[in-house]
Design an enzyme around this catalytic site. Structure first.
Site: not given
Length: 391
Positions: A246, A272, A283
């Site tokens: 798991e 955008r 940056q």
């Protein structure tokens, strides 16, 4: 986005991964209703027909017989192609926490009785260990298994059980010797229709909403002797084995979800514009993207290293624990960053905030990250020791 998605896979594994991505995109779209029970069963049957509910089960029982690396690649592809991480989580919990114990510790009769239908998607399995008073302290269970003629009677309650509302069989951990510690637990295969077994109402969770979760109650629930999985007193070792699977293969689904959100986030900051240019050129934004990529790649390397150790039989407790910690923490932080970089759009209904909500439980289930750190520290010889007696 152009970075390696192959991780050294052979041609067969790459083809399998690509097939799963195409299937998930085509067939597992939930149309935004991740908590629709009827749609869950429809998608589960489709996943079963595709072989996803039995990837690591031997072919003689209807599975694909994949090793841990290929199984992890399959789960990563499912998480990448399926927008509902909760559904991918349910498939993985069924397979690695409940089905694999039957594969590894079941008798020939138990395997023949359960595995074919669990692989085909006709039946669903759930693993039941967590209790209200036994979460991280998993060995001190209050659910008791009292021996009777030709079987046991189970009494107690479990909580936070993945797949409980839809399960046909439960892999149940109960105390046969409350004072026996590691050797005091026994694993049972209990059919959901067994008299005395009841399942509570599904939880309304903050994340993984597509994965049905509920309490399970055992009220003098009789199970025959043939329901014992493995030997009596071997429950803790069975549980430990399933957790290696798991903590490795299940968490691969989060890698796929992270990659999907990371790619869309890169596209967003490229498109955008603010102050006359794409925000990806700032940056502060570009460095955050690089940090997201680094966390994802680092977690992926740790997970596949753990998967390879499972495949070659050298797995210890450390590898899966480190993989679980790295993937879950990276998923949470990547979700936070993806939301932040989208601004106001990030807090609207969308894949960034969905990843964040789905990632939060990952630091808790399969053993909390704090417990995993304890396990790793103990393996390094840094476990808690009794203080020296004063002179």
């Amino acid at each position: 986005m152009n970075f390696d998605f192959d991780a050294g896979f052979d041609t067969e594994t790459r083809e399998l991964r690509d097939m799963v991505v195409r299937f998930a995109r085509r067939e597992l779209d939930s149309s935004g209703r991740f908590d629709d029970a009827e749609d869950f069963r429809r998608r589960w049957l489709l996943a079963g027909k595709q072989g996803l509910t039995g990837t690591t089960v031997p072919g003689e029982y209807g599975g694909s017989g994949l090793d841990a690396v290929s199984a992890a690649a399959t789960m990563e592809a499912l998480g990448y192609g399926c927008a509902d991480t909760g559904f991918a989580f349910s498939v993985a919990a069924h397979l690695f926490a409940a089905v694999m114990p039957i594969v590894e510790f079941g008798t020939g009769e138990q395997r023949a009785a359960w595995l074919p239908a669990l692989c085909s998607g006709e039946r669903i399995a759930a693993h039941a260990i967590t209790e209200p008073e036994a979460g991280s302290d998993a060995l001190h269970l209050r659910t008791r298994a009292r021996p009777v003629d030709d079987g046991h009677v189970l009494s107690g309650s479990k909580c936070f059980i993945t797949n409980a509302p839809v399960a046909d069989v439960f892999v149940v951990q109960a105390a046969t010797d409350p004072r026996g510690g590691f050797f005091g637990l026994t694993t049972f295969l209990v059919e959901a229709s067994t008299p005395g077994l009841t399942v509570g109402r599904p939880y309304d969770k903050v994340g993984l909403r597509g994965s049905p979760t509920a309490d399970v109650h055992f009220d003098d629930c009789y199970v025959p002797a043939g329901a014992v999985l493995g030997a009596e007193g071997s429950g803790a070792s069975i549980f430990s084995s399933s957790m290696k699977w798991e903590r490795t293969c299940l968490f691969a689904a989060y890698l796929g979800a992270m990659r999907r959100v990371l790619e869309s986030t890169v596209d967003h900051v490229r498109d955008r514009e603010q102050f006359g240019s794409p925000i990806g050129g700032f940056q502060a934004v570009s460095h955050r993207i690089v940090d997201m990529l680094g966390r994802y790649e680092g977690a992926r390397l740790l997970l596949y290293r753990a998967a390879r150790s499972l495949s070659d039989g050298t797995a210890d407790e450390v590898g899966p624990a480190l993989a679980k910690i790295a993937v879950s923490e990276a998923a949470v932080q990547l979700g936070l960053d993806a939301v932040q970089l989208r601004g106001g759009l990030g807090i609207m209904d969308g894949e960034a905030e969905t990843l964040l909500r789905d990632a939060l439980p990952a630091r808790i289930f399969s053993g909390t990250n704090e417990i995993q750190k304890n396990n790793v520290a103990r393996a390094l010889g840094l476990g808690r020791r009794r203080p020296a007696a004063r002179r």
